[in-house]
Motif scaffolding. Structure first.
Motif, PDB file in Angstrom:
ATOM      1  N   PRO A  70       0.780  -1.243   0.000  1.00 27.36           N
ATOM      2  CA  PRO A  70       0.000   0.000   0.000  1.00 27.36           C
ATOM      3  C   PRO A  70       0.811   1.291   0.000  1.00 27.36           C
ATOM      4  CG  PRO A  70      -0.223  -1.172   2.097  1.00 27.36           C
ATOM      5  CD  PRO A  70       0.452  -2.106   1.148  1.00 27.36           C
ATOM      6  N   TYR A  71       2.028   1.261   0.532  1.00 25.83           N
ATOM      7  CA  TYR A  71       2.813   2.484   0.644  1.00 25.83           C
ATOM      8  C   TYR A  71       3.833   2.656  -0.491  1.00 25.83           C
ATOM      9  CZ  TYR A  71       5.804  -0.942   3.003  1.00 25.83           C
ATOM     10  OH  TYR A  71       6.531  -2.064   3.308  1.00 25.83           O
ATOM     11  N   LEU A  72       3.729   1.827  -1.531  1.00 24.00           N
ATOM     12  CA  LEU A  72       4.631   1.949  -2.672  1.00 24.00           C
ATOM     13  C   LEU A  72       3.864   2.373  -3.920  1.00 24.00           C
ATOM     14  CD1 LEU A  72       6.983  -1.181  -2.409  1.00 24.00           C
ATOM     15  CD2 LEU A  72       7.435   1.162  -1.640  1.00 24.00           C
ATOM     16  N   SER A  73       4.472   3.219  -4.727  1.00 28.57           N
ATOM     17  CA  SER A  73       3.872   3.615  -5.997  1.00 28.57           C
ATOM     18  C   SER A  73       3.883   2.441  -6.960  1.00 28.57           C
ATOM     19  CB  SER A  73       4.657   4.779  -6.607  1.00 28.57           C
ATOM     20  OG  SER A  73       5.952   4.342  -7.011  1.00 28.57           O
ATOM     21  N   ALA A  74       3.165   2.584  -8.072  1.00 26.67           N
ATOM     22  CA  ALA A  74       3.126   1.519  -9.079  1.00 26.67           C
ATOM     23  C   ALA A  74       4.536   1.161  -9.552  1.00 26.67           C
ATOM     24  CB  ALA A  74       2.254   1.949 -10.254  1.00 26.67           C
ATOM     25  N   ALA A  75       5.349   2.179  -9.808  1.00 27.13           N
ATOM     26  CA  ALA A  75       6.713   1.928 -10.278  1.00 27.13           C
ATOM     27  C   ALA A  75       7.545   1.216  -9.220  1.00 27.13           C
ATOM     28  CB  ALA A  75       7.376   3.235 -10.684  1.00 27.13           C
ATOM     29  N   ASP A  76       7.376   1.617  -7.963  1.00 28.64           N
ATOM     30  CA  ASP A  76       8.170   1.009  -6.895  1.00 28.64           C
ATOM     31  C   ASP A  76       7.751  -0.427  -6.604  1.00 28.64           C
ATOM     32  OD1 ASP A  76       9.804   3.196  -6.570  1.00 28.64           O
ATOM     33  OD2 ASP A  76       8.638   4.072  -4.931  1.00 28.64           O
ATOM     34  N   GLN A  77       6.496  -0.794  -6.931  1.00 30.79           N
ATOM     35  CA  GLN A  77       6.082  -2.188  -6.767  1.00 30.79           C
ATOM     36  C   GLN A  77       6.979  -3.106  -7.590  1.00 30.79           C
ATOM     37  OE1 GLN A  77       3.434  -3.026  -4.753  1.00 30.79           O
ATOM     38  NE2 GLN A  77       2.615  -0.966  -4.445  1.00 30.79           N
ATOM     39  N   LEU A  78       7.371  -2.640  -8.770  1.00 29.57           N
ATOM     40  CA  LEU A  78       8.229  -3.426  -9.660  1.00 29.57           C
ATOM     41  C   LEU A  78       9.679  -3.379  -9.208  1.00 29.57           C
ATOM     42  CD1 LEU A  78       5.583  -3.036 -11.316  1.00 29.57           C
ATOM     43  CD2 LEU A  78       7.007  -3.011 -13.356  1.00 29.57           C
ATOM     44  N   ARG A  79      10.105  -2.235  -8.685  1.00 29.79           N
ATOM     45  CA  ARG A  79      11.503  -2.097  -8.263  1.00 29.79           C
ATOM     46  C   ARG A  79      11.818  -3.024  -7.091  1.00 29.79           C
ATOM     47  NH1 ARG A  79      10.552   3.797  -9.023  1.00 29.79           N
ATOM     48  NH2 ARG A  79      11.361   4.293 -11.096  1.00 29.79           N
ATOM     49  N   VAL A  80      10.837  -3.271  -6.242  1.00 31.44           N
ATOM     50  CA  VAL A  80      11.039  -4.191  -5.119  1.00 31.44           C
ATOM     51  C   VAL A  80      11.446  -5.576  -5.622  1.00 31.44           C
ATOM     52  CG1 VAL A  80       9.794  -5.486  -3.339  1.00 31.44           C
ATOM     53  CG2 VAL A  80       9.594  -3.020  -3.425  1.00 31.44           C
ATOM     54  N   ILE A  81      10.796  -6.029  -6.698  1.00 27.92           N
ATOM     55  CA  ILE A  81      11.132  -7.332  -7.269  1.00 27.92           C
ATOM     56  C   ILE A  81      12.530  -7.300  -7.867  1.00 27.92           C
ATOM     57  CG2 ILE A  81      10.436  -9.109  -8.909  1.00 27.92           C
ATOM     58  CD1 ILE A  81       8.510  -8.668  -6.570  1.00 27.92           C
ATOM     59  N   ASN A  82      12.874  -6.210  -8.536  1.00 29.10           N
ATOM     60  CA  ASN A  82      14.229  -6.060  -9.074  1.00 29.10           C
ATOM     61  C   ASN A  82      15.269  -6.171  -7.972  1.00 29.10           C
ATOM     62  OD1 ASN A  82      13.258  -3.508 -11.469  1.00 29.10           O
ATOM     63  ND2 ASN A  82      13.556  -5.687 -11.807  1.00 29.10           N
ATOM     64  N   ILE A  83      15.004  -5.495  -6.859  1.00 26.70           N
ATOM     65  CA  ILE A  83      15.960  -5.500  -5.748  1.00 26.70           C
ATOM     66  C   ILE A  83      16.086  -6.896  -5.151  1.00 26.70           C
ATOM     67  CG2 ILE A  83      16.357  -4.635  -3.404  1.00 26.70           C
ATOM     68  CD1 ILE A  83      15.004  -1.981  -4.376  1.00 26.70           C
ATOM     69  N   ALA A  84      14.946  -7.566  -4.960  1.00 26.25           N
ATOM     70  CA  ALA A  84      14.971  -8.910  -4.381  1.00 26.25           C
ATOM     71  C   ALA A  84      15.751  -9.881  -5.262  1.00 26.25           C
ATOM     72  CB  ALA A  84      13.553  -9.418  -4.169  1.00 26.25           C
ATOM     73  N   ALA A  85      15.609  -9.716  -6.576  1.00 32.77           N
ATOM     74  CA  ALA A  85      16.296 -10.602  -7.518  1.00 32.77           C
ATOM     75  C   ALA A  85      17.691 -10.097  -7.891  1.00 32.77           C
ATOM     76  CB  ALA A  85      15.454 -10.765  -8.781  1.00 32.77           C
ATOM     77  N   LYS A  86      18.070  -8.973  -7.268  1.00 31.84           N
ATOM     78  CA  LYS A  86      19.373  -8.357  -7.540  1.00 31.84           C
ATOM     79  C   LYS A  86      19.517  -7.966  -9.002  1.00 31.84           C
ATOM     80  CE  LYS A  86      21.588 -10.729  -3.684  1.00 31.84           C
ATOM     81  NZ  LYS A  86      22.685 -11.612  -3.229  1.00 31.84           N
ATOM     82  N   THR A  87      18.412  -7.484  -9.566  1.00 35.65           N
ATOM     83  CA  THR A  87      18.442  -6.951 -10.934  1.00 35.65           C
ATOM     84  C   THR A  87      18.005  -5.490 -10.901  1.00 35.65           C
ATOM     85  OG1 THR A  87      16.173  -7.714 -11.321  1.00 35.65           O
ATOM     86  CG2 THR A  87      17.949  -9.184 -11.985  1.00 35.65           C
ATOM     87  N   ASP A  88      18.290  -4.805  -9.774  1.00 36.54           N
ATOM     88  CA  ASP A  88      17.780  -3.455  -9.577  1.00 36.54           C
ATOM     89  C   ASP A  88      18.394  -2.432 -10.524  1.00 36.54           C
ATOM     90  OD1 ASP A  88      19.712  -4.501  -7.663  1.00 36.54           O
ATOM     91  OD2 ASP A  88      20.014  -2.426  -7.052  1.00 36.54           O
ATOM     92  N   GLY A  89      19.408  -2.816 -11.300  1.00 43.25           N
ATOM     93  CA  GLY A  89      19.932  -1.904 -12.301  1.00 43.25           C
ATOM     94  C   GLY A  89      19.036  -1.814 -13.521  1.00 43.25           C
ATOM     95  N   VAL A  90      18.102  -2.769 -13.649  1.00 40.53           N
ATOM     96  CA  VAL A  90      17.226  -2.823 -14.825  1.00 40.53           C
ATOM     97  C   VAL A  90      15.934  -2.068 -14.527  1.00 40.53           C
ATOM     98  CG1 VAL A  90      16.261  -4.337 -16.604  1.00 40.53           C
ATOM     99  CG2 VAL A  90      18.158  -5.137 -15.209  1.00 40.53           C
ATOM    100  N   VAL A  91      16.040  -0.750 -14.358  1.00 45.60           N
ATOM    101  CA  VAL A  91      14.887   0.060 -13.983  1.00 45.60           C
ATOM    102  C   VAL A  91      13.991   0.346 -15.180  1.00 45.60           C
ATOM    103  CG1 VAL A  91      14.160   2.281 -13.027  1.00 45.60           C
ATOM    104  CG2 VAL A  91      16.127   1.102 -12.048  1.00 45.60           C
ATOM    105  N   ASP A  92      14.595   0.551 -16.335  1.00 44.35           N
ATOM    106  CA  ASP A  92      13.833   0.944 -17.515  1.00 44.35           C
ATOM    107  C   ASP A  92      12.831  -0.120 -17.935  1.00 44.35           C
ATOM    108  OD1 ASP A  92      15.129   3.317 -17.602  1.00 44.35           O
ATOM    109  OD2 ASP A  92      16.571   2.719 -19.145  1.00 44.35           O
ATOM    110  N   HIS A  93      13.137  -1.384 -17.689  1.00 44.53           N
ATOM    111  CA  HIS A  93      12.230  -2.453 -18.104  1.00 44.53           C
ATOM    112  C   HIS A  93      10.896  -2.336 -17.378  1.00 44.53           C
ATOM    113  CE1 HIS A  93      10.770  -6.156 -19.684  1.00 44.53           C
ATOM    114  NE2 HIS A  93      10.791  -6.782 -18.526  1.00 44.53           N
ATOM    115  N   GLY A  94      10.931  -2.039 -16.079  1.00 43.98           N
ATOM    116  CA  GLY A  94       9.698  -1.863 -15.320  1.00 43.98           C
ATOM    117  C   GLY A  94       8.890  -0.694 -15.830  1.00 43.98           C
ATOM    118  N   THR A  95       9.565   0.386 -16.134  1.00 42.35           N
ATOM    119  CA  THR A  95       8.897   1.565 -16.685  1.00 42.35           C
ATOM    120  C   THR A  95       8.259   1.244 -18.028  1.00 42.35           C
ATOM    121  OG1 THR A  95      10.467   3.049 -15.578  1.00 42.35           O
ATOM    122  CG2 THR A  95       9.243   3.953 -17.440  1.00 42.35           C
ATOM    123  N   ASP A  96       8.990   0.529 -18.856  1.00 39.66           N
ATOM    124  CA  ASP A  96       8.463   0.150 -20.171  1.00 39.66           C
ATOM    125  C   ASP A  96       7.250  -0.762 -20.040  1.00 39.66           C
ATOM    126  OD1 ASP A  96      10.439   1.627 -21.371  1.00 39.66           O
ATOM    127  OD2 ASP A  96      11.746  -0.090 -21.793  1.00 39.66           O
TER     128      ASP A  96
END
Length: 226
Positions: A97-123
């Motif tokens: 509830p306290y994360l924006s739509a974009a940050d919902q995806l970034r959390v998964i990137n961070i957990a999988a250690k792919t947090d450098g791939v930010v543009d893919h979530g945006t796309d």
């Protein structure tokens, strides 16, 4: 990616009592194939999906992804595989509830250690028509928008297997069909394997095959013509 389950059973124990939630299930889903699984409440659908996604270990039988027996993996290896190879879509969006739509995806990137791939979530969010909603919180999104964010979150690490548990349950018929079309297109266009547990017969025409499960036993229901 293909998923093969061979003679899979799952038994739950409650003291001296046993309940067989899955009973000798064998099935295969190939790359580019979107399969629906239907059955009444208590038939074993959720146990099947959790077992296919390595959230539960089978009591007997094997589960292979592209020929690799995932039942033989350690818990740590299963966690890593789920983060990188499997995308889960649930009945409700289950957004934080306290994360924006974009940050919902970034959390998964961070957990999988792919947090450098930010543009893919945006796309992905833009691809699903949410480019103007990326900074919105779940409370500011409609039911259909939440479920689209949920699908984007499931796909952000480009999984090879998509597992969807009643993705239309909280949506009206139009929004529900829209969500299943998104899943079917992702499977067909990008060569993934997809399984959807559903009660919604109105979206079965979007699937390649329909399986039914009753009392833990699975059978082929019909072939859906495209």
């Amino acid at each position: 990616m293909s998923l093969t389950m061979s003679h899979v059973s799952k038994v739950f124990k409650d003291g001296p009592n046993e309940f067989k939630a899955l009973d000798d299930v064998s099935m295969k889903v190939d790359k580019g194939e979107f399969v629906a699984v239907m059955g009444p409440s208590g038939s074993g659908k959720s146990t099947f999906l959790s077992t296919a996604g390595a959230l539960l270990s089978p009591t007997s039988g094997t589960i292979e992804m592209d020929g690799e027996d995932i039942t033989a993996l350690s818990d740590k290896e299963k966690t890593r595989m789920r983060l990188n190879k499997i995308g889960f879509v649930f009945q409700t969006a289950n957004l934080i509830p306290y994360l924006s739509a974009a940050d919902q995806l970034r959390v998964i990137n961070i957990a999988a250690k792919t947090d450098g791939v930010v543009d893919h979530g945006t796309d992905l969010l833009k691809h699903f028509g949410l480019g103007h909603r990326m900074k919105k919180f779940p409370s500011e999104l409609s039911g259909g928008e939440k479920q689209r964010v949920s699908i984007a979150r499931a796909l952000v690490n480009d999984p090879e297997l998509i597992l969807a548990d009643e993705p239309t349950a909280s949506l009206d018929s139009a929004r529900g069909r829209e969500v299943v079309e998104l899943l079917a297109n992702e499977v067909h266009d990008r060569g993934k394997a997809g399984i959807m547990v559903t009660h919604d017969e109105r979206v079965l025409d979007l699937c390649d095959r329909v399986l039914t499960i009753t009392d833990g036993r699975m059978t082929e229901a019909e072939t859906v013509q495209s």
